[in-house]
Enzyme design. Sequence first.
Site, PDB file in Angstrom:
ATOM      1  N   ASP A  33       0.852  -1.188   0.000  1.00  0.00           N
ATOM      2  CA  ASP A  33       0.000   0.000   0.000  1.00  0.00           C
ATOM      3  C   ASP A  33       0.890   1.242   0.000  1.00  0.00           C
ATOM      4  O   ASP A  33       1.739   1.404   0.878  1.00  0.00           O
ATOM      5  CB  ASP A  33      -0.890  -0.016   1.244  1.00  0.00           C
ATOM      6  CG  ASP A  33      -2.063   0.928   1.142  1.00  0.00           C
ATOM      7  OD1 ASP A  33      -2.164   1.669   0.146  1.00  0.00           O
ATOM      8  OD2 ASP A  33      -2.891   0.948   2.079  1.00  0.00           O
ATOM      9  N   ASP A 127      -3.221   2.551  -5.815  1.00  0.00           N
ATOM     10  CA  ASP A 127      -2.116   2.607  -4.857  1.00  0.00           C
ATOM     11  C   ASP A 127      -1.969   1.381  -3.965  1.00  0.00           C
ATOM     12  O   ASP A 127      -1.230   1.430  -2.981  1.00  0.00           O
ATOM     13  CB  ASP A 127      -2.243   3.862  -3.986  1.00  0.00           C
ATOM     14  CG  ASP A 127      -3.516   3.874  -3.148  1.00  0.00           C
ATOM     15  OD1 ASP A 127      -4.445   3.109  -3.457  1.00  0.00           O
ATOM     16  OD2 ASP A 127      -3.580   4.659  -2.188  1.00  0.00           O
ATOM     17  N   GLU A 128      -2.628   0.286  -4.268  1.00  0.00           N
ATOM     18  CA  GLU A 128      -2.450  -0.910  -3.445  1.00  0.00           C
ATOM     19  C   GLU A 128      -2.709  -2.170  -4.261  1.00  0.00           C
ATOM     20  O   GLU A 128      -3.451  -2.172  -5.238  1.00  0.00           O
ATOM     21  CB  GLU A 128      -3.354  -0.886  -2.216  1.00  0.00           C
ATOM     22  CG  GLU A 128      -4.832  -0.858  -2.528  1.00  0.00           C
ATOM     23  CD  GLU A 128      -5.695  -0.960  -1.275  1.00  0.00           C
ATOM     24  OE1 GLU A 128      -5.344  -1.747  -0.358  1.00  0.00           O
ATOM     25  OE2 GLU A 128      -6.730  -0.277  -1.220  1.00  0.00           O
TER      26      GLU A 128
END
Length: 419
Positions: A33, A127-128
Amino acid sequence: MGRNAALPAGYERFRVSAGHTPDDTGCGLLHVDMDAFFAAVELRTRPELVDKPVIVAGAGPRSVVTSANYPAREYGVRAAMPVAVARRLCPHGVFLPPTHGLYGEVSKGVMAIFRELTPLVEPLSLDEAFLDVSGALRRLGETPAGIAALIRRRVRDEHGITCSVGVASVKFVAKLASGMAKPDGVVVVPAGQTLSFLHPLPISALWGVGKKTEENLRRLGLATIADIAAAPLARLRKAVGNAAAEHLHALAHGRDERGVVVDSPEKSLGAEHTFDTDQRDPRVLERELLRLSERVAESLRRRGLRGRTVSIKVRFADFRTITRARTLPAGTDVARVIHSTAVALLAEAVAGAEVRLLGVRVEGLTGEAEPEQLTFDQPAPRWRDAELAADVARSKFGSAAVRPASLLVPAPDPPRGEP
């Protein structure tokens, strides 16, 4: 317990530090993350702001916070918070507008790093992602924690941002661990210590426990994951239903059979907009539907997809929200088709009421190569050809190079309550 949960007291033994790495044998699942992703991307070119509270958000009165760096979070600022609230909490914060397109570019680079290490990558958002590195250990000559360190180093060196990594034997534990690793750290949950990691945590840490479910469980006197694990299934079923009870009971015992899902097909694509002032003018609403339809159609064509079901989302001034949908005879990626369907749905759903938010979504997605059904009410092929040509022009000259005439000079939002 959210994605940025602090490491609870007594959990330091799970954190990787200089000279200490917990046993990661059998822990092939990673959750990676990015830390304050949108803010971190913006700060790459503004190093003088790194130690100041920085908030990425739109400028409209109803905009919400997209991202806040860690100094801003110390004031209580969080993503999805109304900007007005963020300004009250952090009056000296630096507010930056989002740079559209930049975050997707950085995300592609980060995901490419993941895929160099293992083909088993499941992106959850820009983003993860989950990674299964079990099959890459021998090839890379690394342990799972070693791969986590490699990922953090490459993301920092190649993209100038930091990330946190959770390492575990099951997916949802890896996700919990990455939240506890923030910012810029690694937490490893040894396979043999999964239950000792889980059981002291509050029930809200379990995947799928929202506010209502938590209230139901707490009424039964269940406060920790250990309580869920010890509760008879029959008791849980009465509180949350059969499927949820079995799901939560399994997680509380550290069981999560889900593997990493590679290239999970998208089920729908959409876009929405919140007006600065509530709107009831049909011309304003239809123009916004056109803008949203253009965005959705362009996204469909870029991904090589078409969809058969067009839906709209309408949130009224009193926050009441409705959705309406219509299934077409054949799949489409043409903005004109999406827009005309959305306008018809809006006319049925809204009769002079003030609208706060509009959304357009296309569902039932298939690949372009799948056979199309010929119908007599489809637009002439030249509309799709024109939109494809516009895509090419926009890719060369920018997103504003070619737009429908009605979007070139948008009329200002009329004052609240004006027809």
